[in-house]
Design a protein around this motif. Sequence first.
Motif, PDB file in Angstrom:
ATOM      1  N   TRP A   1       0.823  -1.214   0.000  1.00 45.69           N
ATOM      2  CA  TRP A   1       0.000   0.000   0.000  1.00 45.69           C
ATOM      3  C   TRP A   1       0.856   1.263   0.000  1.00 45.69           C
ATOM      4  O   TRP A   1       0.517   2.245  -0.660  1.00 45.69           O
ATOM      5  CB  TRP A   1      -0.976  -0.002   1.182  1.00 45.69           C
ATOM      6  N   ASP A   2       1.973   1.254   0.734  1.00 49.39           N
ATOM      7  CA  ASP A   2       2.859   2.426   0.724  1.00 49.39           C
ATOM      8  C   ASP A   2       3.343   2.713  -0.698  1.00 49.39           C
ATOM      9  O   ASP A   2       3.383   3.864  -1.127  1.00 49.39           O
ATOM     10  CB  ASP A   2       4.062   2.215   1.645  1.00 49.39           C
ATOM     11  N   ALA A   3       3.707   1.671  -1.427  1.00 46.35           N
ATOM     12  CA  ALA A   3       4.227   1.839  -2.788  1.00 46.35           C
ATOM     13  C   ALA A   3       3.152   2.358  -3.745  1.00 46.35           C
ATOM     14  O   ALA A   3       3.381   3.337  -4.465  1.00 46.35           O
ATOM     15  CB  ALA A   3       4.800   0.519  -3.304  1.00 46.35           C
ATOM     16  N   ILE A   4       1.995   1.730  -3.752  1.00 43.17           N
ATOM     17  CA  ILE A   4       0.992   2.114  -4.756  1.00 43.17           C
ATOM     18  C   ILE A   4       0.294   3.427  -4.423  1.00 43.17           C
ATOM     19  O   ILE A   4      -0.057   4.186  -5.326  1.00 43.17           O
ATOM     20  CB  ILE A   4      -0.017   0.975  -5.040  1.00 43.17           C
ATOM     21  N   GLU A   5       0.105   3.721  -3.146  1.00 46.50           N
ATOM     22  CA  GLU A   5      -0.502   5.003  -2.797  1.00 46.50           C
ATOM     23  C   GLU A   5       0.421   6.173  -3.131  1.00 46.50           C
ATOM     24  O   GLU A   5      -0.027   7.290  -3.337  1.00 46.50           O
ATOM     25  CB  GLU A   5      -0.896   5.037  -1.318  1.00 46.50           C
TER      26      GLU A   5
END
Length: 185
Positions: free
Chosen positions: A70-74
């Motif tokens: 989630w950190d990467a895609i957000e």
Amino acid sequence: MSKPLSLTGVERFFDKDDVIVSKTDTKGRITYANRTFLQVAGFREADILGQPHSIIRHPHMPRAVFKLLWDAIEAGGEIFGYVINRAKNGDHYWVYAHVTPSFDSAGRIIGYHSNRRVPNRAVIDDVIVPLYEIVLAEEARHKNGKEQLAAGYKLLIDQVSSHGLPYDELIAKLTVRAPLEATAA
């Protein structure tokens, strides 16, 4: 609240030429699932659309890995990773996932797109399962969800960093070559 997850211990497989595809909105609710997704996960389209993607979350999947995802895609990036999913009946299946944000014409994130392929079995057995087991054990040592996630995430990052590569590079190297021992030299 939903009923507790049941697990059968039975692994499902899909053809190496098949690709599991799903799309979600920015909250992680499923907006599209291809036929392969529906067949492997055991859902009907009407039952899965609008549901949180976590409907297929397997309890042996560390929360810390999802934080990394989630950190990467957000942040607008993409990520590759190995994921164990739970089918509707409690079976499980492993995938090599590629998750990316979807953007509108103004460059705003409007959802997420995931393609999943047949994973490298040697990587799962020799690297991913042992890694996920120690991260899960660390998460379980803590009382509340926030502490579980923080401790698991720290351990995951420490384990990945110990190989001298960032997460994405390590996963890519593992996928191209096999076991970690061969890449750590």
